[in-house]
Scaffold this motif. Structure first.
Motif, PDB file in Angstrom:
ATOM      1  N   GLY A 123      31.778  31.115  35.050  1.00 60.37           N
ATOM      2  CA  GLY A 123      31.492  31.440  36.445  1.00 60.37           C
ATOM      3  C   GLY A 123      32.693  31.316  37.358  1.00 60.37           C
ATOM      4  N   ASN A 124      33.802  30.798  36.842  1.00 60.94           N
ATOM      5  CA  ASN A 124      34.974  30.547  37.683  1.00 60.94           C
ATOM      6  C   ASN A 124      35.904  31.755  37.631  1.00 60.94           C
ATOM      7  N   ARG A 125      35.615  32.745  38.459  1.00 59.02           N
ATOM      8  CA  ARG A 125      36.368  34.000  38.434  1.00 59.02           C
ATOM      9  C   ARG A 125      37.011  34.280  39.785  1.00 59.02           C
ATOM     10  N   ILE A 126      38.195  34.860  39.725  1.00 65.47           N
ATOM     11  CA  ILE A 126      38.869  35.345  40.928  1.00 65.47           C
ATOM     12  C   ILE A 126      39.193  36.823  40.720  1.00 65.47           C
ATOM     13  N   TYR A 127      39.575  37.486  41.803  1.00 69.97           N
ATOM     14  CA  TYR A 127      39.842  38.923  41.740  1.00 69.97           C
ATOM     15  C   TYR A 127      41.174  39.212  42.432  1.00 69.97           C
ATOM     16  N   VAL A 128      42.006  40.002  41.765  1.00 71.03           N
ATOM     17  CA  VAL A 128      43.286  40.418  42.343  1.00 71.03           C
ATOM     18  C   VAL A 128      43.281  41.940  42.392  1.00 71.03           C
ATOM     19  N   LEU A 129      43.367  42.486  43.598  1.00 68.21           N
ATOM     20  CA  LEU A 129      43.203  43.925  43.789  1.00 68.21           C
ATOM     21  C   LEU A 129      44.374  44.517  44.569  1.00 68.21           C
ATOM     22  N   GLU A 137      39.502  41.458  37.484  1.00 69.45           N
ATOM     23  CA  GLU A 137      38.805  40.170  37.522  1.00 69.45           C
ATOM     24  C   GLU A 137      39.463  39.218  36.528  1.00 69.45           C
ATOM     25  N   TYR A 138      39.660  37.963  36.956  1.00 71.97           N
ATOM     26  CA  TYR A 138      40.321  36.986  36.091  1.00 71.97           C
ATOM     27  C   TYR A 138      39.472  35.721  35.987  1.00 71.97           C
ATOM     28  N   LEU A 139      39.215  35.331  34.751  1.00 70.97           N
ATOM     29  CA  LEU A 139      38.487  34.094  34.474  1.00 70.97           C
ATOM     30  C   LEU A 139      39.501  32.958  34.419  1.00 70.97           C
ATOM     31  N   ILE A 140      39.283  31.908  35.210  1.00 73.11           N
ATOM     32  CA  ILE A 140      40.239  30.802  35.242  1.00 73.11           C
ATOM     33  C   ILE A 140      39.541  29.504  34.851  1.00 73.11           C
ATOM     34  N   VAL A 144      44.354  27.334  40.100  1.00 74.47           N
ATOM     35  CA  VAL A 144      45.295  28.451  40.202  1.00 74.47           C
ATOM     36  C   VAL A 144      45.557  28.726  41.679  1.00 74.47           C
ATOM     37  N   ASP A 145      46.842  28.840  42.047  1.00 68.06           N
ATOM     38  CA  ASP A 145      47.172  29.175  43.427  1.00 68.06           C
ATOM     39  C   ASP A 145      47.467  30.668  43.542  1.00 68.06           C
ATOM     40  N   VAL A 146      47.819  31.108  44.752  1.00 67.28           N
ATOM     41  CA  VAL A 146      48.002  32.543  44.996  1.00 67.28           C
ATOM     42  C   VAL A 146      49.147  33.103  44.161  1.00 67.28           C
ATOM     43  N   MET A 147      50.276  32.403  44.121  1.00 63.80           N
ATOM     44  CA  MET A 147      51.423  32.880  43.352  1.00 63.80           C
ATOM     45  C   MET A 147      51.081  33.010  41.873  1.00 63.80           C
ATOM     46  N   GLN A 148      50.340  32.051  41.347  1.00 68.60           N
ATOM     47  CA  GLN A 148      49.955  32.108  39.936  1.00 68.60           C
ATOM     48  C   GLN A 148      49.007  33.276  39.677  1.00 68.60           C
ATOM     49  N   ALA A 149      48.100  33.529  40.622  1.00 66.67           N
ATOM     50  CA  ALA A 149      47.175  34.654  40.473  1.00 66.67           C
ATOM     51  C   ALA A 149      47.932  35.979  40.475  1.00 66.67           C
ATOM     52  N   LEU A 150      48.926  36.102  41.347  1.00 67.55           N
ATOM     53  CA  LEU A 150      49.732  37.325  41.380  1.00 67.55           C
ATOM     54  C   LEU A 150      50.520  37.489  40.086  1.00 67.55           C
ATOM     55  N   LEU A 196      45.332  26.849  46.811  1.00 69.11           N
ATOM     56  CA  LEU A 196      44.572  26.906  45.571  1.00 69.11           C
ATOM     57  C   LEU A 196      43.367  27.812  45.778  1.00 69.11           C
ATOM     58  N   LEU A 197      43.124  28.677  44.817  1.00 70.41           N
ATOM     59  CA  LEU A 197      42.018  29.617  44.927  1.00 70.41           C
ATOM     60  C   LEU A 197      40.717  28.985  44.449  1.00 70.41           C
ATOM     61  N   LYS A 198      39.625  29.485  44.998  1.00 68.68           N
ATOM     62  CA  LYS A 198      38.297  29.043  44.592  1.00 68.68           C
ATOM     63  C   LYS A 198      37.568  30.196  43.913  1.00 68.68           C
ATOM     64  N   ALA A 199      36.531  29.856  43.163  1.00 66.49           N
ATOM     65  CA  ALA A 199      35.753  30.884  42.478  1.00 66.49           C
ATOM     66  C   ALA A 199      35.250  31.916  43.483  1.00 66.49           C
ATOM     67  N   GLY A 200      35.444  33.188  43.146  1.00 70.48           N
ATOM     68  CA  GLY A 200      34.996  34.259  44.019  1.00 70.48           C
ATOM     69  C   GLY A 200      36.046  34.747  44.992  1.00 70.48           C
ATOM     70  N   ASP A 201      37.181  34.053  45.104  1.00 72.32           N
ATOM     71  CA  ASP A 201      38.239  34.491  46.015  1.00 72.32           C
ATOM     72  C   ASP A 201      38.789  35.850  45.577  1.00 72.32           C
ATOM     73  N   VAL A 202      39.176  36.648  46.565  1.00 73.50           N
ATOM     74  CA  VAL A 202      39.749  37.968  46.302  1.00 73.50           C
ATOM     75  C   VAL A 202      41.143  38.025  46.921  1.00 73.50           C
ATOM     76  N   VAL A 203      42.150  38.280  46.089  1.00 78.60           N
ATOM     77  CA  VAL A 203      43.526  38.443  46.562  1.00 78.60           C
ATOM     78  C   VAL A 203      43.797  39.942  46.669  1.00 78.60           C
ATOM     79  N   ILE A 204      44.190  40.388  47.858  1.00 79.51           N
ATOM     80  CA  ILE A 204      44.418  41.820  48.091  1.00 79.51           C
ATOM     81  C   ILE A 204      45.873  42.051  48.469  1.00 79.51           C
TER      82      ILE A 204
END
Length: 206
Positions: A123-129, A137-140, A144-150, A196-204
């Protein structure tokens, strides 16, 4: 020269020396404060993992073979467990859920010892669009922070607006927007943006 005049002169010299030392000390402290730079390696206190819908948990009660289950956290955030029925799990830490189950089971089992472990954090997913090389969609399973998500998404494309990145976060009925200036963070400036990102966060990345 009278002894009274000598005492006055000595007192004046002593006062001037004291004032001079105080000014020197204050100036030294000011210089020291100006040379302190914010560290990019500051220790960040990480919150415990919070359970999300879609996670799979292993729950067992010590010395109770019939009370060992692998359960799925349902979309409404609850789980089902023998004797206690539906229990809210979403938003709780593993330790908090153990306490909640122990309290509910206490009327059936004296001093129950509960063990809860997360076997799959689905259930711990983030989205980078947007303008990244691998949007999606990324399962973490770790903070994970913003730089790591990018980085996970392959980095920005040549067309990405590096200083107009946004993080969207749903908070109840409201949506919070966190601006993120990629170039500033890569240059070690305004590092507070790298949240730090939370589940459901979307990075655009526009």
């Amino acid at each position: 020269m009278s002894s009274k005049m000598k005492n006055i002169q000595l007192l004046s010299c002593s006062s001037l020396l004291t004032i001079g030392l105080l000014i020197f000390f204050a100036f030294s402290m000011e210089l020291q404060a100006e040379t302190v730079q914010p560290s990019s390696t500051q220790v960040r206190v990480e919150n415990p993992y919070l359970i999300h819908p879609g996670d799979i948990l292993q729950i067992s009660v010590w010395k109770e073979e019939d009370l060992q289950r692998e359960v799925l956290v349902l979309p409404d955030g609850s789980i089902s467990f023998p004797l206690v029925g539906q229990v809210v799990a979403s938003g709780l830490s593993i330790e908090a859920l153990q306490g909640s189950l122990a309290e509910a089971l206490r009327q059936y089992i004296p001093d129950p010892v509960i063990t809860v472990s997360a076997t799959q954090l689905l259930g711990n997913r983030i989205y980078v669009l947007g303008q990244v090389n691998k949007p999606g969609e990324y399962l973490i399973n770790r903070p994970v922070d913003v730089m790591q998500a990018l980085s996970m998404s392959g980095g920005l494309t040549a067309f990405g607006a590096a200083n107009k990145v946004k993080v969207l976060r749903r908070n109840g009925d409201k949506q919070i927007v966190f601006p993120f200036k990629y170039k500033e963070v890569t240059e070690g400036e305004n590092l507070y943006q790298n949240i730090l990102l939370k589940a459901g966060d979307v990075v655009i990345v526009p």
